[in-house]
Design an enzyme around this catalytic site. Structure first.
Site, PDB file in Angstrom:
ATOM      1  N   HIS A 102      55.820 -31.509  35.953  1.00 29.22           N
ATOM      2  CA  HIS A 102      55.183 -32.664  35.315  1.00 29.22           C
ATOM      3  C   HIS A 102      56.153 -33.829  35.205  1.00 29.22           C
ATOM      4  O   HIS A 102      57.360 -33.642  35.126  1.00 29.22           O
ATOM      5  CB  HIS A 102      54.640 -32.309  33.927  1.00 29.22           C
ATOM      6  CG  HIS A 102      55.674 -31.770  32.990  1.00 29.22           C
ATOM      7  ND1 HIS A 102      56.073 -30.458  32.996  1.00 29.22           N
ATOM      8  CD2 HIS A 102      56.399 -32.372  32.014  1.00 29.22           C
ATOM      9  CE1 HIS A 102      56.990 -30.270  32.071  1.00 29.22           C
ATOM     10  NE2 HIS A 102      57.215 -31.421  31.456  1.00 29.22           N
ATOM     11  N   HIS A 104      56.787 -37.277  32.841  1.00 31.85           N
ATOM     12  CA  HIS A 104      56.432 -38.011  31.628  1.00 31.85           C
ATOM     13  C   HIS A 104      56.401 -39.506  31.946  1.00 31.85           C
ATOM     14  O   HIS A 104      57.332 -40.021  32.556  1.00 31.85           O
ATOM     15  CB  HIS A 104      57.497 -37.824  30.540  1.00 31.85           C
ATOM     16  CG  HIS A 104      57.664 -36.427  30.049  1.00 31.85           C
ATOM     17  ND1 HIS A 104      57.149 -35.993  28.847  1.00 31.85           N
ATOM     18  CD2 HIS A 104      58.302 -35.354  30.593  1.00 31.85           C
ATOM     19  CE1 HIS A 104      57.474 -34.721  28.659  1.00 31.85           C
ATOM     20  NE2 HIS A 104      58.180 -34.309  29.701  1.00 31.85           N
TER      21      HIS A 104
HETATM   22  P1  5GP Z   1      58.794 -30.808  28.809  1.00 33.57           P
HETATM   23  O1  5GP Z   1      59.661 -30.797  27.578  1.00 33.57           O
HETATM   24  O2  5GP Z   1      58.522 -29.436  29.349  1.00 33.57           O
HETATM   25  O3  5GP Z   1      59.294 -31.766  29.858  1.00 33.57           O
HETATM   26  O4  5GP Z   1      57.432 -31.449  28.346  1.00 33.57           O
HETATM   27  C1  5GP Z   1      56.291 -30.729  28.041  1.00 33.57           C
HETATM   28  C2  5GP Z   1      55.379 -31.653  27.259  1.00 33.57           C
HETATM   29  O5  5GP Z   1      54.101 -31.057  27.198  1.00 33.57           O
HETATM   30  C3  5GP Z   1      55.826 -31.905  25.831  1.00 33.57           C
HETATM   31  O6  5GP Z   1      56.088 -33.286  25.653  1.00 33.57           O
HETATM   32  C4  5GP Z   1      54.670 -31.394  24.964  1.00 33.57           C
HETATM   33  O7  5GP Z   1      54.387 -32.223  23.884  1.00 33.57           O
HETATM   34  C5  5GP Z   1      53.515 -31.358  25.960  1.00 33.57           C
HETATM   35  N1  5GP Z   1      52.549 -30.306  25.708  1.00 33.57           N
HETATM   36  C6  5GP Z   1      52.809 -29.004  25.450  1.00 33.57           C
HETATM   37  N2  5GP Z   1      51.643 -28.313  25.321  1.00 33.57           N
HETATM   38  C7  5GP Z   1      50.652 -29.207  25.511  1.00 33.57           C
HETATM   39  C8  5GP Z   1      49.229 -29.086  25.501  1.00 33.57           C
HETATM   40  O8  5GP Z   1      48.635 -28.032  25.302  1.00 33.57           O
HETATM   41  N3  5GP Z   1      48.513 -30.227  25.748  1.00 33.57           N
HETATM   42  C9  5GP Z   1      49.129 -31.427  25.992  1.00 33.57           C
HETATM   43  N4  5GP Z   1      48.340 -32.484  26.212  1.00 33.57           N
HETATM   44  N5  5GP Z   1      50.467 -31.571  25.995  1.00 33.57           N
HETATM   45  C10 5GP Z   1      51.212 -30.470  25.763  1.00 33.57           C
END
Ligand code: 5GP
Ligand code: ZN
Length: 138
Positions: A102, A104
């Site tokens: 993903h 951001h």
């Molecule tokens: P990472 O830290 O892995 O780069 O980012 C994962 C992101 O996914 C986090 O910012 C977190 O808030 C978001 N996230 C985690 N679970 C969910 C979910 O069930 N739905 C949505 N919309 N975002 C999620």
């Protein structure tokens, strides 16, 4: 399409979990981050499951960035921001918590109270060795 039954973003792709979608096409999906850093914080994902950007194909990476470029200006405009950060966490120590590729998109404003990355001023004596190690490692 390869999906992982335990992956939260695969569940969003399948519609098993709800999300606030902002963009969708055959291969990609973008939806609001459930714990936004700032308003409009959006996640862009390939629908196909992979653990991170290094485990996607070059074509999929290109397509992912195309979607980011396509939707980011509208996100910025619609939340009255003026700029944005793109963030990609790869590996647990970088802050990655969801192991489905993903990107951001984080809308920014000059008065948003967020700190930009802090740079250090260091002795450059180490730089040639570090750069050489990386060059040789590639
Ligand atoms: P990472 O830290 O892995 O780069 O980012 C994962 C992101 O996914 C986090 O910012 C977190 O808030 C978001 N996230 C985690 N679970 C969910 C979910 O069930 N739905 C949505 N919309 N975002 C999620
Ligand atoms: Zn997944």
């Amino acid at each position: 399409m390869t999906l992982d039954k335990d992956c939260v973003f695969c569940k969003i792709v399948k519609g098993e979990l709800p999300s606030y979608k902002v963009y969708e096409d055959e291969k990609y999906l973008a939806f609001l981050d459930i714990h936004p850093i700032l308003a409009g914080h959006t996640l862009v994902i390939p629908k196909e499951h992979s653990q991170d950007l290094l485990h996607t194909s070059p074509a999929e990476r290109d397509g992912l960035l195309e979607v980011v470029a396509k939707i980011a200006p509208t996100i910025v405009k619609e939340v009255n921001a003026t700029a944005f950060n793109i963030g990609i966490n790869i590996g647990r120590d970088s802050g990655q918590v969801v192991f489905h590729t993903h990107v951001h998109i984080i809308p920014r404003r000059h008065d948003d109270g967020m700190m930009n990355w802090k740079h250090q001023t260091v002795n450059e004596a180490e730089f040639p060795r570090i750069a050489e190690r990386i060059r040789k490692g590639l």
